[in-house]
Design a protein around this motif. Structure first.
Motif, PDB file in Angstrom:
ATOM      1  N   ARG A  13      47.488  35.714  43.215  1.00 46.01           N
ATOM      2  CA  ARG A  13      46.399  34.757  43.492  1.00 46.01           C
ATOM      3  C   ARG A  13      46.591  34.122  44.863  1.00 46.01           C
ATOM      4  NH1 ARG A  13      45.560  31.102  38.131  1.00 46.01           N
ATOM      5  NH2 ARG A  13      45.438  32.743  36.568  1.00 46.01           N
ATOM      6  N   PRO A  24      40.638  29.392  35.219  1.00 43.35           N
ATOM      7  CA  PRO A  24      40.091  30.737  35.005  1.00 43.35           C
ATOM      8  C   PRO A  24      38.574  30.776  35.205  1.00 43.35           C
ATOM      9  CG  PRO A  24      41.595  30.155  33.246  1.00 43.35           C
ATOM     10  CD  PRO A  24      41.391  28.908  34.058  1.00 43.35           C
ATOM     11  N   LEU A  47      37.909  37.539  39.976  1.00 43.84           N
ATOM     12  CA  LEU A  47      38.043  36.951  38.643  1.00 43.84           C
ATOM     13  C   LEU A  47      39.436  36.342  38.514  1.00 43.84           C
ATOM     14  CD1 LEU A  47      37.058  36.527  35.701  1.00 43.84           C
ATOM     15  CD2 LEU A  47      38.027  38.772  35.171  1.00 43.84           C
ATOM     16  N   ILE A  48      39.472  35.071  38.246  1.00 48.33           N
ATOM     17  CA  ILE A  48      40.761  34.400  38.000  1.00 48.33           C
ATOM     18  C   ILE A  48      40.976  34.390  36.492  1.00 48.33           C
ATOM     19  CG2 ILE A  48      42.051  32.247  38.219  1.00 48.33           C
ATOM     20  CD1 ILE A  48      41.601  33.386  40.919  1.00 48.33           C
ATOM     21  N   LYS A  49      42.009  35.084  36.049  1.00 46.73           N
ATOM     22  CA  LYS A  49      42.259  35.165  34.586  1.00 46.73           C
ATOM     23  C   LYS A  49      43.181  34.049  34.140  1.00 46.73           C
ATOM     24  CE  LYS A  49      41.614  40.150  34.334  1.00 46.73           C
ATOM     25  NZ  LYS A  49      42.258  41.457  34.119  1.00 46.73           N
TER      26      LYS A  49
END
Lengths: 594, 153
Positions: free
Chosen positions: B97, B136, B151-153
């Motif tokens: 990230r 997220p 997409l931030i999981k």
């Protein structure tokens, strides 16, 4: 309506619900200092990371000298809410002790004689006050500014520091109309203003006790100038103002001005009303405006305010002119609506700080920044749920929040918009107060959103009813009506002709204004018959938050019961004013503080 | 007439959708963005700035000597410093990230509703931005004319 104190229990229930703004709470020993993160702006480290400059507060924190920075508001001991009230009552009483209206009876008679008409019982005739006298349209601006000057003089004598700024602004505005020099005399017979030539401005009118009141403005011959692409300003270096009763001076003021082309504007107002001495200095530079007001009574400090506004291009005439022009409404050569966009003007201002001190006992501190963001949020229309568009027409009726049986909960305001406004106020403003010049903050201001429920009147007659209309997934409660006409048959018997049920829908034109209505019929089977319609009105209300994290709505904290003694003191001041000006208290019950 | 406070829950929601909810920390090594909802305390000891959560867990440690600035809001008044080059102005490593800045500019992260989550004016070529603390969801990153959806999981 007099407000009643709410039970403490109810307040304590509400207390944990207040919106806590993101802030740095810098803990050092037993005290902490709050830095609202929205107000703080960029924070720069220096000295190898050992100091932190808080840009929006213009303060530098020595990081080696603090315990820690907390993001959670610490609960600290402080005066209890009851003790806070006692303290404020005590300060308020000291303030009221310094106010003696009997010292300036002529000034208040001047105000009364100018603004208040009277009924003459001997001839059953109402006499207008001079403020109502007929004036020629071209003198309107001057007349309005004189009104403001008289009001400002009265406020000065009651210790209002803002009055100095109003007096200064009025004097400046009047001097924009040098062609209107003259003596303006109120004529009670014709109830009009008569003008005679003079080399200065002067207003004359009779007092109700036979006084010969006058307000005179005399300008120095020497001027200070500022050239612009539109005109060359030549402003008097000094303007002397005198408020008098015949040859007896009631109050004096002097406005000194220095303009330095494209660099600075300096103005100083010195006013004296009996033992009240007021000094207001204003300095405008390209990147800042400072404005200070100091009020003393009998040589003792009464109140002072110190404002500092940081900005950019503040003495750039062309830029300011264009942005001010765009901020107000105007029409172009084709009569198209233009302007109404203050974004450019707002962009000139970066942040504002105000410090106020009342008799050395109460210190108020206010900060604000993010003006563009604040404006963008605060200017959003929040009354959007009380109307909707249906088939290209505008229909009025509140949104239904919930419906339980025949009870309808409705609203005309958009709660999310109101919440957003409160959020922005909390993020970009910071107001706190202290006592007795001590460093410890004793409370701060936050803004909360309230849902104020009110029962709507329900129409239950044969002419009025309601329907539920749906648009975009939202239901609205809309009033419907029908016309009933009485007729008489051939045998002379009256009978009713009942028309169809209908509601109004409106066409909208430029700027979203309604331009005409049409009746839309609805079938009787569509009608609903509410037993209760509860209106939810969302409003922003300031809250006081104390260091022990108790929180009170303003109106609840400043209740009549706790502050009754203080209210009595101020009512006594009002009584004194009414007595001086020969009025009965019953004349205007609204004058009393409740 | 009944009067109730309704702000607290909604205000919380409003804040969670804006840059005001993230603390932007700039060091000589680049940028780190921390979720303010998790930050409880910042201490300065032993030559380090340590950011901890409510339970004392360390969210980040930064050498004081390398600290440059902090902010938690959209900072206005910084002019754009980059023209449209048609080239990537940053790269994003989804695993860590982390963003690597390849051209000077103003770096911004939006959510899909258009709310500004991260606003870093004047990022420099060679700097890194740690977005590990972002909540997220789908984000859109921009720097100059280059943008990237992730997409931030």
């Amino acid at each position: 309506m007099k407000k009643l104190i709410l039970p403490l229990a109810a307040l304590m229930m509400a207390a944990p619900a207040f919106a806590q703004t993101k802030a740095f709470y810098v803990k050092k020993g037993d005290s902490y200092t709050k830095y609202n993160l929205g107000v703080a702006e960029m924070m720069q480290f220096a000295d190898g990371g050992h100091t932190l400059k808080i840009e929006g507060y213009n303060e530098i924190i020595d990081l080696d000298g603090i315990d820690y920075i907390s993001l959670t508001a610490p609960v600290t001991t402080s005066l209890t809410p009851s003790e806070q009230k006692q303290k404020l009552v005590e300060i308020g009483r000291q303030v009221s002790d310094m106010v003696d209206l009997n010292e300036n009876p002529a000034l208040f008679n001047m105000i009364h004689s100018f603004f208040d008409g009277y009924y003459d019982e001997s001839n059953y005739r109402w006499h207008d006050a001079p403020v109502e006298y007929e004036i020629k349209r071209e003198y309107y601006d001057i007349h309005n500014e004189f009104q403001k000057m008289i009001k400002a003089a009265g406020s000065l004598a009651k210790g209002n520091p803002e009055a100095a700024r109003a007096l200064k602004a009025s004097a400046v505005n009047i001097y924009r109309f040098q062609d209107y020099h003259g003596v303006y005399t109120a004529n009670p017979e014709t109830e009009a203003w008569d003008k005679s030539p003079a080399d200065h401005f002067e207003l004359r009118f009779k007092g109700y006790n036979g006084e010969n009141f006058s307000i005179v403005l005399k300008a120095s011959q020497e001027t200070t100038s500022w050239a612009s692409r539109h005109f060359d300003i030549r402003f008097p270096k000094s303007i002397d103002m005198t408020f008098a009763n015949g040859s007896s001076t009631i109050a004096t003021a002097k406005l000194a001005t220095t303009l330095v082309q494209d660099k600075s504007i300096d103005m100083t107002l010195d006013a004296t009303v009996g033992s009240w001495v007021v000094k207001n200095t204003m300095a405008v530079r390209d990147k800042a405006i400072t404005d200070k007001v100091d009020v003393t009574v009998g040589g003792k400090h009464f109140i002072s305010t110190d404002s500092h506004i940081s900005g950019r291009n503040l003495v750039n005439y062309d830029l300011m002119y264009n942005d001010i022009k765009e901020a107000i409404h105007y029409h172009d050569e084709n009569d198209n609506c233009c302007g109404d966009d203050p974004a450019g003007l707002i962009a000139h201002f970066i942040r504002a700080v105000n410090e106020t001190d009342v008799i050395g006992r109460l210190q108020l501190s206010g900060r604000a920044n993010g003006f563009s963001k604040l404006y963008n949020s605060l200017s959003v229309d929040d009354w959007t749920e009380g109307r909707f568009d249906l088939n290209g027409m505008r229909v009025y009726g509140p949104k239904i929040l919930k419906r339980k049986g025949d009870r309808f909960d409705v609203t005309g305001t958009d709660e999310a918009v109101i919440v957003d406004k409160a959020d922005y106020l909390n993020r970009y403003t910071d107001v706190s107060f202290r006592y007795d010049g001590e460093k410890n903050v004793q409370g701060c201001l936050t803004f909360e959103v309230y849902d104020e429920e009110e029962d709507r009147y329900i129409y239950t007659d044969e002419y009025n009813s309601y329907v539920v209309l749906t648009n975009g997934g939202k239901e609205h409660l809309v009033s419907v009506h029908r016309d009933i006409e009485w007729k008489v048959d051939g045998e002379g018997n009256p009978y009713k002709v009942v028309g169809p049920w209908y509601y109004y829908a409106y066409k909208t034109g430029e700027d979203d204004y309604d331009t005409g209505s049409v009746k839309i019929e609805v079938d009787e089977s569509q009608l609903v018959y509410p037993s209760d319609v509860v209106d939810h009105c969302y409003e922003i209300e300031p809250h006081l938050v104390f260091p022990d994290q108790t929180s009170f709505a303003f109106g609840e904290f400043f209740d009549e019961l706790s502050f009754s003694d203080l209210i009595d003191e101020y009512n006594n001041i009002i009584d004194t004013y009414l007595s001086i000006t020969g009025q009965d208290k019953e004349d205007d019950p609204d004058d009393c503080i409740e | 007439m009944k009067k109730t406070v309704v702000a607290a829950i909604f205000a919380g929601l409003a804040l969670s959708l804006s840059a005001a909810n993230y603390l932007h920390i700039r060091t000589d090594a680049g940028w780190t963005v921390l979720d303010l909802d998790n930050v409880d305390r910042i201490t300065f000891t032993g030559g380090n700035m340590t950011v901890t959560d409510e339970k004392g867990g360390v969210l980040g440690t930064f050498k004081q000597a390398q600290l440059q600035s902090l902010h938690s809001d959209e900072i206005a008044g910084i002019a754009e410093t980059i023209a449209d080059s048609g080239e990537k102005t940053f790269t994003f490593d989804a695993a860590s990230r982390s963003v690597s800045v390849t051209a000077d500019g103003d770096f911004t992260v939006y959510d899909t509703a258009g709310n500004v989550l991260v606003a870093i004016p004047g990022v420099k070529k060679g700097e890194t931005i740690d977005l590990g603390a972002l909540q997220p969801g789908v984000i859109i990153m921009t720097n100059g004319t280059h943008s990237l959806k992730a997409l931030i999981k």
